[in-house]
Scaffold this active site. Sequence first.
Site, PDB file in Angstrom:
ATOM      1  N   ARG A 223       0.846  -1.190   0.000  1.00 44.09           N
ATOM      2  CA  ARG A 223       0.000   0.000   0.000  1.00 44.09           C
ATOM      3  C   ARG A 223       0.882   1.240   0.000  1.00 44.09           C
ATOM      4  O   ARG A 223       1.949   1.261   0.635  1.00 44.09           O
ATOM      5  CB  ARG A 223      -0.913   0.029   1.235  1.00 44.09           C
ATOM      6  N   HIS A 271      -1.441   0.554  -9.879  1.00 48.09           N
ATOM      7  CA  HIS A 271      -2.102  -0.365  -8.933  1.00 48.09           C
ATOM      8  C   HIS A 271      -2.718  -1.584  -9.648  1.00 48.09           C
ATOM      9  O   HIS A 271      -3.917  -1.835  -9.557  1.00 48.09           O
ATOM     10  CB  HIS A 271      -3.181   0.383  -8.120  1.00 48.09           C
TER      11      HIS A 271
HETATM   12  N1  LIG Z   1      -0.910  -3.816  -5.464  1.00 47.97           N
HETATM   13  C1  LIG Z   1      -1.863  -4.709  -5.593  1.00 47.97           C
HETATM   14  O1  LIG Z   1      -2.402  -4.894  -6.688  1.00 47.97           O
HETATM   15  C2  LIG Z   1      -2.284  -5.546  -4.410  1.00 47.97           C
HETATM   16  C3  LIG Z   1      -3.095  -6.667  -4.626  1.00 47.97           C
HETATM   17  C4  LIG Z   1      -3.398  -7.491  -3.538  1.00 47.97           C
HETATM   18  C5  LIG Z   1      -2.926  -7.197  -2.272  1.00 47.97           C
HETATM   19  N2  LIG Z   1      -2.151  -6.076  -2.094  1.00 47.97           N
HETATM   20  C6  LIG Z   1      -1.631  -5.767  -0.748  1.00 47.97           C
HETATM   21  O2  LIG Z   1      -0.887  -6.873  -0.252  1.00 47.97           O
HETATM   22  C7  LIG Z   1      -1.170  -6.978   1.149  1.00 47.97           C
HETATM   23  C8  LIG Z   1      -0.777  -8.334   1.683  1.00 47.97           C
HETATM   24  O3  LIG Z   1      -1.702  -9.311   1.298  1.00 47.97           O
HETATM   25  P1  LIG Z   1      -1.676 -10.806   1.895  1.00 47.97           P
HETATM   26  O4  LIG Z   1      -2.879 -11.493   1.367  1.00 47.97           O
HETATM   27  O5  LIG Z   1      -0.343 -11.437   1.698  1.00 47.97           O
HETATM   28  O6  LIG Z   1      -1.849 -10.481   3.469  1.00 47.97           O
HETATM   29  P2  LIG Z   1      -1.741 -11.487   4.698  1.00 47.97           P
HETATM   30  O7  LIG Z   1      -1.888 -12.911   4.243  1.00 47.97           O
HETATM   31  O8  LIG Z   1      -2.659 -10.971   5.738  1.00 47.97           O
HETATM   32  O9  LIG Z   1      -0.231 -11.330   5.187  1.00 47.97           O
HETATM   33  C9  LIG Z   1       0.223 -10.160   5.777  1.00 47.97           C
HETATM   34  C10 LIG Z   1       1.691 -10.368   6.173  1.00 47.97           C
HETATM   35  O10 LIG Z   1       2.176  -9.122   6.700  1.00 47.97           O
HETATM   36  C11 LIG Z   1       2.725  -9.354   7.976  1.00 47.97           C
HETATM   37  N3  LIG Z   1       2.538  -8.182   8.839  1.00 47.97           N
HETATM   38  C12 LIG Z   1       1.406  -7.498   9.121  1.00 47.97           C
HETATM   39  N4  LIG Z   1       1.639  -6.504  10.001  1.00 47.97           N
HETATM   40  C13 LIG Z   1       2.953  -6.557  10.277  1.00 47.97           C
HETATM   41  C14 LIG Z   1       3.805  -5.806  11.119  1.00 47.97           C
HETATM   42  N5  LIG Z   1       3.354  -4.804  11.858  1.00 47.97           N
HETATM   43  N6  LIG Z   1       5.101  -6.142  11.161  1.00 47.97           N
HETATM   44  C15 LIG Z   1       5.597  -7.180  10.440  1.00 47.97           C
HETATM   45  N7  LIG Z   1       4.837  -7.936   9.602  1.00 47.97           N
HETATM   46  C16 LIG Z   1       3.536  -7.620   9.539  1.00 47.97           C
HETATM   47  C17 LIG Z   1       1.977 -10.533   8.537  1.00 47.97           C
HETATM   48  O11 LIG Z   1       2.729 -11.101   9.591  1.00 47.97           O
HETATM   49  P3  LIG Z   1       2.256 -12.467  10.318  1.00 47.97           P
HETATM   50  O12 LIG Z   1       2.609 -13.551   9.322  1.00 47.97           O
HETATM   51  O13 LIG Z   1       3.070 -12.537  11.531  1.00 47.97           O
HETATM   52  O14 LIG Z   1       0.779 -12.347  10.544  1.00 47.97           O
HETATM   53  C18 LIG Z   1       1.846 -11.403   7.290  1.00 47.97           C
HETATM   54  O15 LIG Z   1       3.038 -12.146   7.084  1.00 47.97           O
HETATM   55  C19 LIG Z   1      -2.650  -6.628   1.228  1.00 47.97           C
HETATM   56  O16 LIG Z   1      -3.024  -6.231   2.526  1.00 47.97           O
HETATM   57  C20 LIG Z   1      -2.764  -5.493   0.235  1.00 47.97           C
HETATM   58  O17 LIG Z   1      -2.536  -4.262   0.883  1.00 47.97           O
HETATM   59  C21 LIG Z   1      -1.824  -5.250  -3.139  1.00 47.97           C
END
Ligand SMILES: NC(=O)c1ccc[n+]([C@@H]2O[C@H](COP(=O)([O-])OP(=O)(O)OC[C@H]3O[C@@H](n4cnc5c(N)ncnc54)[C@H](OP(=O)(O)O)[C@@H]3O)[C@@H](O)[C@H]2O)c1
Length: 308
Positions: A223, A271
């Site tokens: 983000r 994006h």
């Molecule tokens: N650009 C685009 O087109 C696009 C598309 C899709 C998604 N995204 C972004 O990608 C993000 C990630 O998606 P996801 O499905 O992989 O999410 P997810 O499965 O919820 O994984 C989030 C990861 O971030 C870690 N995390 C969260 N808060 C943290 C902190 N304070 N310090 C350290 N690590 C932290 C979590 O740690 P833990 O493993 O310990 O819980 C987990 O490993 C989405 O939230 C979205 O913003 C962007």
Amino acid sequence: MRVLFAYPNEVADPWLVALRLALPDIAFSVWNPSGPPVGADAALVWRPPKALFEQEPTLKVIFNLGAGVDALLATDIPAAIRIVRLEDAGMALQMAEYAAFALARLSRDFDFYEANQKHARWQPARGTPRSAWPVGVLGLGAIGRQVADTLAALGYDVRGWSRTPRQLEGIDTFAGAAQWPDFLARTRVLINVLPLTDETRDLIDHRCLSQLLPGAHVINVGRGETLVEEDLLSQMESGHVAGATLDVFRTEPLPADHPFWRDRRIYITPHVAARTLRIESIAQIVENLKRLLRGETLRGVVDRERGY
Ligand SMILES: NC(=O)c1ccc[n+]([C@@H]2O[C@H](COP(=O)([O-])OP(=O)(O)OC[C@H]3O[C@@H](n4cnc5c(N)ncnc54)[C@H](OP(=O)(O)O)[C@@H]3O)[C@@H](O)[C@H]2O)c1
């Protein structure tokens, strides 16, 4: 059970046809903001207005048609409603492909050839070994894990950072604030795949960037608000950071007068790093609706306290 489709700028028919075919006993309909309430139990949503929750007080679950829920959590959604997000649903592979492209563009000098083509210049670059591009992936969730695995499979030296400790084969893992400096000190290409939360807002700032290896490159696909844009520019000014590949921004669309547009060291996409894929998303939501009907635990429920 009644389920609403509330994704205003999307053509609803292909979604509804597939959903009705998979779950003929559920009454699916498109949300009509000016119509009477239908007594919905669940809704498929993307950036829903507050009016949806005022109109449908019976809602118990909403299925977000994306992985990130930061915009949704900023909306005043009644506490009793469970928020379910997409987990991977075809996004992880797209994101891994994007990261591999961005990294190869640098490590294999494709950016150099792009520039040379404009001048019809045939000039092989000297090339650098993969070991010159140690990668650090921020976030090892559904998407970050696949990014890390894919780059490791391509032979890059990959480490990952998460909130809680994670074990991943072939990836050096780090967790929390205590291991943050060690993680950064071994990273040249920083790839952000974190969700936006209070803890991750402004995380990639001057202090973070200055701890990366010299000639660093930032790939932001998480983000925009996780990256302090002025700090990136000042670190590029000093030469410590060489460039960035950015898919997400603090203001989207990126304003026409934003300095990023005019900086050749920054590669911009609008994006699109990972889009919501209809067939994969429907399959995941259908599985969760079946669980809901059977009274089972849903997958991908958002922890509102944690913010993701
Ligand atoms: N650009 C685009 O087109 C696009 C598309 C899709 C998604 N995204 C972004 O990608 C993000 C990630 O998606 P996801 O499905 O992989 O999410 P997810 O499965 O919820 O994984 C989030 C990861 O971030 C870690 N995390 C969260 N808060 C943290 C902190 N304070 N310090 C350290 N690590 C932290 C979590 O740690 P833990 O493993 O310990 O819980 C987990 O490993 C989405 O939230 C979205 O913003 C962007």
